[in-house]
Write an enzyme that holds these catalytic residues in place. Structure first.
Site, PDB file in Angstrom:
ATOM      1  N   SER A 146     -12.904  39.123   2.184  1.00  0.00           N
ATOM      2  CA  SER A 146     -14.340  38.925   1.976  1.00  0.00           C
ATOM      3  C   SER A 146     -15.035  38.979   3.330  1.00  0.00           C
ATOM      4  O   SER A 146     -14.382  38.860   4.377  1.00  0.00           O
ATOM      5  CB  SER A 146     -14.570  37.546   1.327  1.00  0.00           C
ATOM      6  OG  SER A 146     -15.936  37.184   1.329  1.00  0.00           O
ATOM      7  N   TYR A 159     -13.771  28.135   0.178  1.00  0.00           N
ATOM      8  CA  TYR A 159     -13.648  29.567  -0.101  1.00  0.00           C
ATOM      9  C   TYR A 159     -13.494  30.340   1.206  1.00  0.00           C
ATOM     10  O   TYR A 159     -12.637  31.230   1.321  1.00  0.00           O
ATOM     11  CB  TYR A 159     -14.876  30.060  -0.872  1.00  0.00           C
ATOM     12  CG  TYR A 159     -14.845  31.528  -1.214  1.00  0.00           C
ATOM     13  CD1 TYR A 159     -14.159  31.978  -2.334  1.00  0.00           C
ATOM     14  CD2 TYR A 159     -15.508  32.464  -0.427  1.00  0.00           C
ATOM     15  CE1 TYR A 159     -14.120  33.331  -2.657  1.00  0.00           C
ATOM     16  CE2 TYR A 159     -15.483  33.821  -0.733  1.00  0.00           C
ATOM     17  CZ  TYR A 159     -14.786  34.240  -1.858  1.00  0.00           C
ATOM     18  OH  TYR A 159     -14.747  35.588  -2.170  1.00  0.00           O
TER      19      TYR A 159
END
Length: 255
Positions: A146, A159
């Protein structure tokens, strides 16, 4: 000759968490490039719908229901896939989840759950498939990272920690397995309209901020991840290892 480098005909690809979102888009993309694709999910009904949808396009896809956070379930599923379909040439570790909360209030179980899904599953799957790839002396493993592998944001500290771990896992596996002719790389998506990002997509203030912050000036489209996945799955990337290919409209390149 140059286009044949990207041809995936005859290759078997396993994509975790592929009944929707990024995983589903990549399954369709690899299928159109010639691969036989095994979709994975925990919800049998949702997975069957995804398989039916891609099969209706004429793609060679099947489904495999198993929990990617359970190492025994992964090992059993991979053994079954290799026996019934064929050796897994390409593994894409896509399964992931998000939980938003201020760090000082983040629940213990949510922390453990997000690591099980985003980090543990990728390692367990890579280990199970990787030991077989080592015996065959070939294979492609792609982890989905990501922009949060590089950048932090409020309310998603766990996350961000998981995606940083995915980046370093990618490098570590590449360093260890390159000698076996296994390429381990990652894709770092920017902001895409997926179920995982539904809360942000539906937030006009965030969407406006994102479009202003991203040099491309917009959200990404899922089909824009397919080219990176095909490249890293194909012979075109045989000397690319331990790399994270950012597909983010320039977000991480720009202040």
């Amino acid at each position: 000759m140059s286009l044949s480098l990207f041809d995936l005909t005859g290759r078997v690809a396993l994509i975790t968490g592929s009944s929707q979102g990024i995983g589903y888009a990549l399954a369709g993309g690899l299928g159109r490039a010639g691969a036989r694709v095994i979709l994975n999910g925990r919800d049998a009904s949702k997975l069957a719908q995804a398989v039916d949808s891609l099969s209706a396009e004429g793609l060679n896809v099947t489904g495999s229901v198993f929990d990617v956070t359970d190492p025994d379930a992964i090992e059993a599923a991979v053994a079954r896939i290799e026996q019934e379909v064929g050796p897994v040439d390409i593994l894409i570790n896509n399964a992931g989840k998000q939980h938003r909360a201020p760090a000082e209030e983040f629940p213990d179980e949510a922390w453990r759950d997000i690591f099980r899904t985003n980090v543990d599953s990728a390692f367990f799957a890579a280990r199970s498939v990787g030991r077989r790839m080592i015996e065959r002396r070939r294979g492609k493993i792609i982890n989905i990272g990501s922009v949060q592998s590089e950048l932090g944001r409020p309310t998603i500290v766990p996350y961000t920690a998981t995606k940083g771990a995915v980046k370093m896992m990618t490098r570590g596996l590449a360093a260890e397995w390159a000698k076996h002719n296994i390429q381990v790389n990652a894709i770092g998506p920017g902001y895409f309209d997926t179920p995982l990002n539904a809360a942000l997509v539906n937030n006009p203030e965030f969407s406006a901020w994102l479009c202003g912050r991203t040099p491309a000036g917009r959200w990404g489209k899922l089909e824009e991840l397919i080219g990176a996945a095909i490249f890293l799955s194909s012979s075109a990337s045989d000397f690319v290892n331990g790399h994270m290919l950012m597909v983010d409209g320039g977000l991480t390149a720009s202040v």
